[in-house]
Design an enzyme around this catalytic site. Structure first.
Site, PDB file in Angstrom:
ATOM      1  N   ASP A  28       9.278  74.884  73.620  1.00 46.51           N
ATOM      2  CA  ASP A  28       8.680  76.202  73.459  1.00 46.51           C
ATOM      3  C   ASP A  28       9.061  76.832  72.122  1.00 46.51           C
ATOM      4  O   ASP A  28      10.172  76.637  71.614  1.00 46.51           O
ATOM      5  CB  ASP A  28       9.158  77.103  74.603  1.00 46.51           C
ATOM      6  CG  ASP A  28       8.583  78.491  74.547  1.00 46.51           C
ATOM      7  OD1 ASP A  28       7.349  78.622  74.647  1.00 46.51           O
ATOM      8  OD2 ASP A  28       9.359  79.452  74.381  1.00 46.51           O
ATOM      9  N   GLU A  40       5.216  73.166  70.974  1.00 43.10           N
ATOM     10  CA  GLU A  40       4.345  74.335  70.905  1.00 43.10           C
ATOM     11  C   GLU A  40       4.626  74.991  69.556  1.00 43.10           C
ATOM     12  O   GLU A  40       5.613  75.709  69.399  1.00 43.10           O
ATOM     13  CB  GLU A  40       4.619  75.307  72.054  1.00 43.10           C
ATOM     14  CG  GLU A  40       3.612  76.437  72.104  1.00 43.10           C
ATOM     15  CD  GLU A  40       4.237  77.818  72.245  1.00 43.10           C
ATOM     16  OE1 GLU A  40       3.481  78.776  72.382  1.00 43.10           O
ATOM     17  OE2 GLU A  40       5.464  77.943  72.197  1.00 43.10           O
TER      18      GLU A  40
END
Length: 759
Positions: free
Chosen positions: A421, A474
């Protein structure tokens, strides 16, 4: 005349007081068994506050020593050195009786083992690797581990924690009435590691560390390497002793021999707490597995399953990096869920959050009163958007904590991949910071060199130790080489989310069909850079929250238009180069925006028109898995050819997907997507070969469009459906030597393949 018993080894009063209060860094130097220099006797000291009588009984020869109270709960006595061969002065038990009742009478005598008679449970090699930041199995050295003592005489739990600037550290928990003074830990030299073996402590015990910081204040902290926790909002760590045995050997062996880039990958993204609220890991192992199997996704991806105190963070503000959240069960029950998915042929990816951590008092922040895990400079150590701390990626032990954590999920839980993330926030020193709020690197630039080195290390290590996994970034910027190999100057990820594709195509869908011609470039632009990285096409949770609406409601028009457009869009997405990810609820076109507190609107999925979207997704996954042209050459230009990319006025595009060499079914697949509100009769479409072509998918098909009274009628329509066939003519078109003529309904995607044997 009897020889007087020798006096106990002396201890300075100040040191004795510090040990009695549990604030000394080396309590084992005072407590336990200590032979006298002349080799004739041994002094025993034990800490038993409030005890009435204390006696030491040596295990080997039965020698009993009644101890006298020395100072503030410390008792002392002397015994001769064992005369019998093989008898150890350090193998003893403590017999203690406590006053009970108002008259001070003593209760029953209790036999207790003594933590301070045991050797360190963290070895020299462990300490060396920790100091260097190279302990790839850190969870086997630090944290709480149920084990047998070195002499084999006791079973208990070894506690070990890294707190390099602490003055003292104590274990507190259920087993000692949360009174830290009786179980102070020893400092293992310059390593910064504190350790204590506590006999009798076992699985399930709640505990924390009580840490005396450099500022002179005590703090109770959860274990950074706790493998189990209390159910939030409670914050204690729990001792975990796994009894689970995985049954997925074939899956793991096959995974290790597989190139993940040349395999189908369609991911169903799941928030565990709101997929069907109230289910635990065991219930999910039945219901989620059955549902994902029916839909045909190859993988699930869980929003961060690591422990987090605030449910509204969806798991992205982690406090227990080594513990699956206890909201849904135990770590072994989480293993059972993973095992059940593997048994069904479904891989498991988890969101992993090494970019930041919250400031909760009980967790990592200011762990020993100083900046331990976070960078000490607030320009680099605090995240302005999220109100969190940022890891100090340049500190070897912090980097080690994170690298080992990634390996922990892969090793202990058989996870098949990590989606990392907020990578962009790690790469740039000026991320979300204004001028003057950040400090350039040593070269004067804005790249976080330490974070970049960390990402390269974690990817290299993960792929080396667990071949066949997915490491997915990401990352929302144009940083070069995110999915390029480290030895080629890249970050070493296997894949990167294509955020640009997601934003551009959703913006295109958001336009009324009559206006889409002015935005055609947003639809086709992704192919300009499609092979700059190894991409995953995501339609993630971030696109259906915080006022953005659902996928369905992003599309203008009435409900039938919205549903038809979404079916066509999904089919275009599944044919576009890149792996696939869809957040839960999207598969049946949930009308409402997602809310983690409410769960999915499953009632909508029962309506025939919404079930039609669900059936479309099922059909897409079925054909996707059986069609190498759709996944075997995702990351090379050889897998794609434009047929029509400039039909802006018609809101139409068409392309061919080609299979990589060596596949048994190497047939091409032609995708035509038409997002205009008018039907096009007799449309000529170029195809790469002669012969008959089957329309293997038509998203306007009656069964998929929900033109049935109920689910049974819908299933009957599907069963009765037959594929239309068109014959290629020797009429060059769209740069091909052959072409077919098809009728193209409004808001529809068609897939065509050569009929078997006609290539």
């Amino acid at each position: 005349m009897s020889t007087p018993s020798p006096a106990p080894l002396p201890v300075e009063q100040e040191l004795l007081a510090a040990v009695a209060q549990g604030r000394h860094y080396a309590p084992h130097d005072v407590l336990g068994a200590h032979p006298h220099p002349d080799g004739t006797a041994v002094t025993y000291r034990v800490l038993r506050p409030l005890a009435g009588t204390v006696e030491v009984v040596r295990a080997g020869d039965g020698v009993r020593v009644e101890l006298e109270h020395e100072h503030d709960g410390v008792f002392v006595g002397v015994a001769p050195i064992p005369a019998a061969a093989g008898v150890s002065a350090g193998d003893y038990r403590v017999h203690v009786a406590y006053p009970v009742g108002e008259d001070g009478a003593l209760g029953d005598v209790e036999e207790q083992d003594d933590p301070y008679r045991h050797l360190p449970t963290v070895g020299e090699l462990d300490l060396h690797l920790i100091a260097e930041g190279r302990h790839e199995r850190l969870w086997e050295a630090l944290g709480a581990r149920v084990r047998r003592s070195d002499d084999g005489a006791a079973v208990g739990t070894s506690f070990a924690v890294w707190a390099p600037n602490a003055r003292a550290v104590r274990v507190v928990g259920d087993h000692n009435g949360w009174s830290g003074r009786v179980q102070a830990m020893r400092s293992l030299g310059a390593s910064g590691v504190w350790e204590l073996f506590v006999p009798g402590v076992g699985h399930g015990t709640r505990y924390k560390y009580e840490i005396l910081g450099v500022d002179g204040h005590w703090r109770q902290k959860a274990d950074p390497l706790a493998r189990w926790t209390e159910v939030p909002p409670a914050t204690a760590s729990r001792v975990w002793d796994s009894e689970y045995t995985f049954r997925d050997r074939e899956w793991m062996q096959r995974r290790a021999q597989t190139d993940p880039h040349e395999q189908p990958l369609s991911v169903y993204e799941v928030h565990l707490g709101s997929w069907r609220p109230g289910l635990g890991y065991r219930e999910l192992a039945e219901q989620l597995v059955e549902y994902v199997t029916w839909l045909g996704f190859t993988h699930v991806e869980f929003l961060p399953p690591a422990e987090h105190p605030f449910g509204g963070s969806w798991g992205y503000q982690v406090t227990g990096f080594y513990a699956p959240t206890s909201r849904f069960g135990t770590p072994d029950e989480f293993k059972h869920l993973v095992d059940a998915l593997h048994a069904a042929g479904i891989g498991v990816i988890v969101d992993w959050v090494p970019a930041h951590f919250p400031k909760d008092e009980f967790a990592l922040g200011r762990f020993d009163g100083s900046c331990v895990y976070e960078h000490p400079d607030p320009r680099r150590g605090e995240h302005p958007d999220w109100g969190t701390y940022v890891f100090d990626y340049g500190r070897p032990q912090v980097r080690n904590f994170l690298v080992a954590n990634a390996l922990y999920w892969l090793e202990e839980f058989h996870i098949d991949g990590l989606r990392v993330d907020a990578v962009a926030s790690m790469l740039y020193l000026d991320y979300s910071r204004n001028e003057g709020e950040w400090e350039p690197n040593v070269h004067g630039g804005n790249h976080n060199l330490e974070a970049i080195a960390f990402l390269r290390e974690v990817n290299t290590t993960a792929y080396r130790t667990h071949p066949g996994i997915h490491m997915i970034a990401e990352e929302s910027t144009a940083f070069e080489g995110v999915s390029a190999p480290v030895d080629a100057g890249g970050l070493g990820f296997g894949k990167k989310w294509n955020m640009g594709w997601m934003h551009d195509t959703l913006a295109y869908l958001g336009e009324d069909p009559v206006n889409r011609s002015w935005h055609h470039g947003q639809w086709t632009f992704s192919m300009v850079y499609a092979y700059s990285e190894n991409y995953v096409l995501p339609l993630s949770h971030d696109e259906v929250v915080h006022g953005k609406g659902s996928l369905l409601t992003k599309i203008p028009g009435d409900r039938s238009v919205q549903l038809a457009t979404l079916r066509a869009y999904f089919a275009y997405m599944w044919a576009h180069p890149g792996k696939k990810l869809l957040f839960m609820g999207g598969e049946y076109a949930q009308p409402s925006e997602w809310s983690e507190g409410d769960g999915l609107d499953w009632g909508a999925s029962w309506a025939p028109e919404h079930r039609g979207v669900q059936l479309t997704m099922r059909e897409l996954n079925r054909q996707y898995g059986q069609t190498p042209a759709l996944w075997s050459a995702d990351h090379t230009p050889d897998g794609f050819t434009w047929l029509e990319k400039d039909a802006a006025q018609e809101n139409l595009l068409a392309f061919v997907r080609h299979a990589a060499a060596g596949h048994d079914d190497g047939r091409d697949l032609v995708c035509l997507t038409h997002l205009s509100g008018v039907e096009r009769q007799g449309y000529r479409l170029g195809v790469p070969s002669a012969g008959q072509w089957e329309i293997v998918l038509d998203t306007s098909d009656a069964a998929l469009a929900g033109r049935a009274e109920d689910a049974a009628a819908q299933d009957a329509l599907l069963a009765q459906r037959s594929m239309s066939t068109v014959t290629a003519e020797d009429t060059p078109w769209h740069g091909q030597d052959h072409s077919v003529v098809v009728n193209v309904p409004a808001l529809t995607t068609l897939w065509l393949r050569p009929r078997c044997g006609t290539m």
